[in-house]
Every structure is written in C-alpha cells, then in structure tokens.
Write a protein that holds these residues in place. Sequence first.
Motif, PDB file in Angstrom:
ATOM      1  N   HIS A  56       0.861  -1.177   0.000  1.00 15.14           N
ATOM      2  CA  HIS A  56       0.000   0.000   0.000  1.00 15.14           C
ATOM      3  C   HIS A  56       0.901   1.232   0.000  1.00 15.14           C
ATOM      4  N   TYR A  57       0.627   2.154  -0.914  1.00 15.18           N
ATOM      5  CA  TYR A  57       1.462   3.340  -1.107  1.00 15.18           C
ATOM      6  C   TYR A  57       0.647   4.587  -0.784  1.00 15.18           C
ATOM      7  N   TYR A  58       1.193   5.435   0.080  1.00 15.09           N
ATOM      8  CA  TYR A  58       0.541   6.665   0.523  1.00 15.09           C
ATOM      9  C   TYR A  58       1.457   7.831   0.127  1.00 15.09           C
ATOM     10  N   ALA A  59       0.937   8.793  -0.641  1.00 13.48           N
ATOM     11  CA  ALA A  59       1.796   9.877  -1.138  1.00 13.48           C
ATOM     12  C   ALA A  59       1.171  11.260  -0.936  1.00 13.48           C
ATOM     13  N   HIS A  60       2.020  12.284  -1.090  1.00 15.68           N
ATOM     14  CA  HIS A  60       1.690  13.708  -0.930  1.00 15.68           C
ATOM     15  C   HIS A  60       1.375  14.070   0.521  1.00 15.68           C
ATOM     16  N   LEU A  61       1.931  13.302   1.465  1.00 16.20           N
ATOM     17  CA  LEU A  61       1.656  13.555   2.877  1.00 16.20           C
ATOM     18  C   LEU A  61       2.258  14.882   3.340  1.00 16.20           C
ATOM     19  N   ALA A  62       1.581  15.532   4.286  1.00 16.13           N
ATOM     20  CA  ALA A  62       2.133  16.736   4.920  1.00 16.13           C
ATOM     21  C   ALA A  62       3.213  16.346   5.918  1.00 16.13           C
ATOM     22  N   GLY A  63       3.135  15.138   6.451  1.00 15.46           N
ATOM     23  CA  GLY A  63       4.118  14.638   7.399  1.00 15.46           C
ATOM     24  C   GLY A  63       3.695  13.280   7.926  1.00 15.46           C
ATOM     25  N   TYR A  64       4.616  12.650   8.643  1.00 15.35           N
ATOM     26  CA  TYR A  64       4.357  11.334   9.223  1.00 15.35           C
ATOM     27  C   TYR A  64       3.795  11.468  10.639  1.00 15.35           C
ATOM     28  N   ALA A  65       3.136  10.412  11.088  1.00 18.27           N
ATOM     29  CA  ALA A  65       2.680  10.358  12.478  1.00 18.27           C
ATOM     30  C   ALA A  65       3.898  10.310  13.401  1.00 18.27           C
ATOM     31  N   PRO A  66       3.810  10.910  14.576  1.00 19.05           N
ATOM     32  CA  PRO A  66       4.937  10.854  15.514  1.00 19.05           C
ATOM     33  C   PRO A  66       5.333   9.411  15.820  1.00 19.05           C
ATOM     34  N   GLY A  67       6.619   9.144  15.731  1.00 17.76           N
ATOM     35  CA  GLY A  67       7.136   7.823  16.065  1.00 17.76           C
ATOM     36  C   GLY A  67       7.083   6.807  14.944  1.00 17.76           C
ATOM     37  N   LEU A  68       6.490   7.160  13.806  1.00 17.07           N
ATOM     38  CA  LEU A  68       6.424   6.209  12.693  1.00 17.07           C
ATOM     39  C   LEU A  68       7.835   5.913  12.194  1.00 17.07           C
TER      40      LEU A  68
END
Length: 199
Positions: free
Chosen positions: A127-139
């Motif tokens: 599964h590919y997730y793109a154009h994110l503003a940022g990652y979840a803390p600790g990911l």
Amino acid sequence: MTRLGGTILALIVLAAIGFASMVSFGPNVPQPFPMKTAATRATPPSAELASEAALAIPVAGVTPDRLTDTWGVSRSGGARAHEAIDIMAPTGTPVTAAGPGRVEKLFNSDAGGTTLYVRSPDRAWSHYYAHLAGYAPGLHEGMAVERGTLLGFVGDTGNAGADNTHLHFAIARMRSGDDWHQGEPVNPYPLLAGSAVRR
C-alpha cells in the motif's frame, strides 16, 4: 459475372474475413505472466484479492460515496496513466493504514513528496501513501501497523500542486522478491468503494 456482382462478392468475402478475425478458434495458449494492461490491473481475479477485501478508506472521515475513481486518468499530458486514486481532504486530515502490515519504506520523492509504503503481513500486497504533509509521531520503517493505525497527514507535497491537498493511494500485487517500489498496480477504488469496513 457483372461488375456489380463482383463488387458484392468482394464485400461478402471481406465481411467474412473480418468476422473470422474477431472469433477465436482453438484453445488459448496461456501466458507465463498476466499481461500488464489497464484492464487486467483494474479487474484482477477476486480470489487474489481475498486478503485485500477488508481494506478501510485510509483518510479519516471519508465515506465511500465521496470517493472518485481516478484510476487510469491521463497524467503529464498523456505521457502516463494514473495508477492510484486521489482521495481529496483538507490539509492535516489523518491518514490511517488501509490494512495491517509493516512500514516497509519511508521515502521522499519529487513526484510523491512525503510518502510511505506498507507491506501486508503475507507480503503479497503493498500500500502506497503519497503527498503527505508529514508522518505520524514515532512512525518508522519496520513498524507493525494495524488497520486504522495513524500513519500521517494529508498534504500537497511532491507534484500534487499547491493547495491540491489529497492522499494519492495505490496498491500493488507483489511477487516473491519484489522490492518496496515494485509490484503490479491494481485499482484500489473498487476495494475501497465497496468496503464493509467503517471507522
């Protein structure tokens, strides 16, 4: 035979040849691998999608009726086809795991911007997730996630375009030995739009 009769006979012969070319005679010769066409990617055999049948929509608050099938839409002036769907949402909307797996890669690219890949537990899907503003803390890479685990936040990084905030979500069927960026793209829209999983 008159000229008119000859013309009619020629047309009948041409029509018969055209009809014969549309009909398949004899057994089909199996291909060693499926052809990589948009049609086969968009409608894979349902048995192969059994592990993907319970995908959740990976953007908080988005319901199936708000999804649009953008699979196959022309991109870069027709140079390529869109092998994902875009899920529109405001900046900062939580992006969650569509299914369980392990974070295989955190990656930043010109096209996708801030991205991540999650590999399914059986390693058969990515599964590919793109154009994110940022990652979840600790990911972090190698981290196990469950369906609904917070992964990041909707943004417009990469080539999304300013204020065109959305999640570019793609899935790929993986073969043994495929690396994180490989695999056979499959249209996620039918899986998400028909999903019984709700949050």
